[in-house]
Motif scaffolding. Structure first.
Motif, mmCIF file in Angstrom:
data_model
loop_
_atom_site.group_PDB
_atom_site.id
_atom_site.type_symbol
_atom_site.label_atom_id
_atom_site.label_comp_id
_atom_site.label_asym_id
_atom_site.label_seq_id
_atom_site.Cartn_x
_atom_site.Cartn_y
_atom_site.Cartn_z
ATOM 1 N N THR A 25 0.859 -1.176 0.000
ATOM 2 C CA THR A 25 0.000 0.000 0.000
ATOM 3 C C THR A 25 0.901 1.234 0.000
ATOM 4 O O THR A 25 2.076 1.162 0.376
ATOM 5 C CB THR A 25 -0.923 0.043 1.240
ATOM 6 O OG1 THR A 25 -0.112 0.119 2.418
ATOM 7 C CG2 THR A 25 -1.855 -1.168 1.292
ATOM 8 N N GLU A 75 -6.642 -11.207 5.101
ATOM 9 C CA GLU A 75 -6.471 -10.113 6.059
ATOM 10 C C GLU A 75 -5.071 -10.111 6.654
ATOM 11 O O GLU A 75 -4.517 -9.052 6.953
ATOM 12 C CB GLU A 75 -7.501 -10.218 7.183
ATOM 13 C CG GLU A 75 -8.917 -9.931 6.721
ATOM 14 C CD GLU A 75 -9.896 -9.992 7.876
ATOM 15 O OE1 GLU A 75 -9.547 -9.544 8.989
ATOM 16 O OE2 GLU A 75 -11.016 -10.489 7.659
ATOM 17 N N ARG A 105 -4.332 -5.256 3.212
ATOM 18 C CA ARG A 105 -5.475 -4.374 2.942
ATOM 19 C C ARG A 105 -5.612 -4.236 1.430
ATOM 20 O O ARG A 105 -4.646 -3.908 0.743
ATOM 21 C CB ARG A 105 -5.247 -3.010 3.586
ATOM 22 C CG ARG A 105 -6.437 -2.076 3.435
ATOM 23 C CD ARG A 105 -6.247 -0.748 4.172
ATOM 24 N NE ARG A 105 -5.272 0.071 3.468
ATOM 25 C CZ ARG A 105 -4.223 0.672 4.030
ATOM 26 N NH1 ARG A 105 -3.986 0.548 5.320
ATOM 27 N NH2 ARG A 105 -3.406 1.413 3.307
ATOM 28 N N ASP A 106 -6.793 -4.520 0.940
ATOM 29 C CA ASP A 106 -7.079 -4.384 -0.495
ATOM 30 C C ASP A 106 -6.078 -5.150 -1.365
ATOM 31 O O ASP A 106 -5.652 -4.676 -2.416
ATOM 32 C CB ASP A 106 -7.105 -2.910 -0.908
ATOM 33 C CG ASP A 106 -8.165 -2.112 -0.162
ATOM 34 O OD1 ASP A 106 -9.239 -2.688 0.140
ATOM 35 O OD2 ASP A 106 -7.932 -0.915 0.128
ATOM 36 N N GLY A 107 -5.677 -6.333 -0.899
ATOM 37 C CA GLY A 107 -4.786 -7.182 -1.678
ATOM 38 C C GLY A 107 -3.333 -6.731 -1.702
ATOM 39 O O GLY A 107 -2.565 -7.147 -2.569
ATOM 40 N N ARG A 108 -2.956 -5.880 -0.733
ATOM 41 C CA ARG A 108 -1.580 -5.388 -0.649
ATOM 42 C C ARG A 108 -1.090 -5.459 0.789
ATOM 43 O O ARG A 108 -1.879 -5.561 1.726
ATOM 44 C CB ARG A 108 -1.488 -3.953 -1.153
ATOM 45 C CG ARG A 108 -1.807 -3.839 -2.619
ATOM 46 C CD ARG A 108 -1.742 -2.433 -3.096
ATOM 47 N NE ARG A 108 -2.140 -2.434 -4.503
ATOM 48 C CZ ARG A 108 -1.883 -1.481 -5.335
ATOM 49 N NH1 ARG A 108 -1.220 -0.419 -4.935
ATOM 50 N NH2 ARG A 108 -2.281 -1.564 -6.578
#
Length: 137
Positions: A25, A75, A105-108
């Motif tokens: 992220t 997660e 978070r959000d695949g990162r």
């Protein structure tokens, strides 16, 4: 879709820093334990990539990572790794088992913590060399 930890380590192994950056992220945080020159909290993509770049530079490109297993529930993720490295200013190479724990978070990778098998050996390897006069007593 592969785990962001898998993407991160695959990209690092290929020397593909833009792809590695994509696994993080923008506001990612990396916590590096210990008492050496690379210890601390690195906040943001650029800081985390700088940490990796510095490690590669200090080791003269000898840093080698083997990923044994990645566990990821969407997660949280954990990468179980072994890394080896040498340094021109060290007599002994380093071989360290590592658990890289990450909040996703959000695949990162949003935040992560590195946990070493032998923190003393890691600190000795990454820390400033002991001057010869000090080492003798």
């Amino acid at each position: 879709m592969p785990s962001p930890l898998t993407t991160w380590y695959d990209a690092l192994a290929a020397g593909d820093l833009p792809r590695a950056a994509g696994a993080l992220t923008e506001d990612t945080v990396l916590h590096v334990p210990g008492r050496s020159t690379n210890t601390g909290t690195y906040t943001g993509r650029d800081a985390v990539l700088g940490f990796v770049g510095h490690a590669a530079e200090v080791t003269g490109g000898t840093l080698d990572l083997t990923v044994h297993r990645v566990l990821d529930d969407g997660e949280w993720g954990v990468a179980l790794c072994t890394y080896t490295a040498t340094r021109p200013d060290r007599e002994r190479p380093l071989e360290n088992n590592l658990a890289h724990v990450a909040r996703l978070r959000d695949g990162r990778i949003a935040e992560s913590w590195l946990h070493s098998r032998d923190q003393y050996a890691v600190d000795e390897f990454w820390g400033d060399p002991v001057p010869a006069s000090t080492a003798l007593g």
